[in-house]
Design a protein around this motif. Structure first.
Motif, PDB file in Angstrom:
ATOM      1  N   SER A  10       0.734  -1.200   0.038  1.00 38.34           N
ATOM      2  CA  SER A  10       0.047  -0.242  -0.081  1.00 38.34           C
ATOM      3  C   SER A  10       0.882   1.329  -0.074  1.00 38.34           C
ATOM      4  N   PHE A  11       2.000   1.124   0.690  1.00 31.09           N
ATOM      5  CA  PHE A  11       2.866   2.316   0.799  1.00 31.09           C
ATOM      6  C   PHE A  11       3.470   2.485  -0.619  1.00 31.09           C
ATOM      7  N   GLY A  12       4.057   1.412  -1.311  1.00 32.37           N
ATOM      8  CA  GLY A  12       4.427   1.662  -2.645  1.00 32.37           C
ATOM      9  C   GLY A  12       3.395   2.237  -3.570  1.00 32.37           C
ATOM     10  N   ALA A  13       2.292   1.660  -3.561  1.00 27.27           N
ATOM     11  CA  ALA A  13       1.040   2.170  -4.479  1.00 27.27           C
ATOM     12  C   ALA A  13       0.827   3.855  -4.135  1.00 27.27           C
ATOM     13  N   PHE A  14       0.845   4.067  -2.982  1.00 30.17           N
ATOM     14  CA  PHE A  14       0.844   5.494  -2.644  1.00 30.17           C
ATOM     15  C   PHE A  14       1.972   6.364  -3.143  1.00 30.17           C
ATOM     16  N   LEU A  15       3.187   6.019  -3.023  1.00 34.12           N
ATOM     17  CA  LEU A  15       4.309   6.548  -3.080  1.00 34.12           C
ATOM     18  C   LEU A  15       4.466   6.787  -4.816  1.00 34.12           C
TER      19      LEU A  15
END
Length: 224
Positions: free
Chosen positions: A85-90
């Motif tokens: 989820s962090f990668g999808a946001f970043l």
């Protein structure tokens, strides 16, 4: 009491052992590549204002590497099942920061090409269009996320948005590589970069309209 203490110790041990796992999921290889893309922006800015062909070459190489990692991190995340989820946001944040920074840099220095130097506004119009669209879409997706999965699906990235990204990346690479050239050949290449940037701006508007129409249909279905 001794059993309770041992149970508590087991819980603490379990939490301690799960911490590295959570960190490893946070800092996956795709996420590290994305963070590297963000970290490269100050170097892009610094080399852009260096005089001579060396500055132009380094700036172009930094942007090209960022464009490649933009594709590579997504490929690795899908292939190795390292999505987070962090990668999808970043990932989209890094893309927007890199593109916006490059567009602003190009607007601060008119192209040193004889055929284009008399019209410095040529880059301003598509730059404002693309940056404005990105800001609006980010706000729209954030709002859609609070409205339910159907609304969020309506603004999910489609093939039109991918073509826009590919076109603008190609245009910006050409413009960075030819910004200090004044010969006939590079002038034609720089002109093609400007042309592609206008196509990217057109695709940005087109894709935005498509997203809005899909979202509007979903909202109308809710009201019935």
């Amino acid at each position: 009491m001794g059993y309770v203490l041992r149970g508590g110790d087991l819980k603490n041990d379990h939490r301690a052992s799960s911490m590295p796992s959570s960190h490893s999921k946070l800092l996956t290889l795709p996420t590290i590549l994305t963070l590297a893309r963000v970290a490269s922006i100050p170097f892009l800015v610094a080399t852009f204002y260096m005089d001579g062909w060396q500055g132009t070459a380094v700036t172009t190489c930094i942007f090209t590497a960022a464009a490649i990692t933009d594709w590579l991190d997504g490929y690795i995340a899908r292939k190795m099942k390292l999505k987070s989820s962090f990668g999808a946001f970043l990932d989209p944040v890094a893309d927007k920061l890199m593109v916006a920074a490059t567009l602003i840099l190009l607007c601060t220095r008119p192209l040193k090409v004889a055929a284009l130097a008399q019209a410095p506004w040529l880059l301003i119009i598509p730059s404002i269009t693309i940056i404005g669209r990105e800001i609006t879409m980010s706000a729209l997706r954030e709002w859609a996320a609070s409205q339910g999965s159907k609304v969020l699906e309506a603004v999910a990235v489609n093939n039109l948005g991918k073509w826009k990204t590919a076109t603008q990346m190609t245009a910006l690479t050409i413009l960075l590589a030819t910004r200090d050239c004044s010969h006939g050949g590079p002038a034609i290449l720089a002109g093609s970069g400007v042309f592609l940037l206008y196509i990217a701006a057109g695709l940005a508007i087109w894709s935005f309209v498509v997203y809005m129409r899909k979202m509007w249909k979903v909202l109308l279905s809710y009201s019935r």
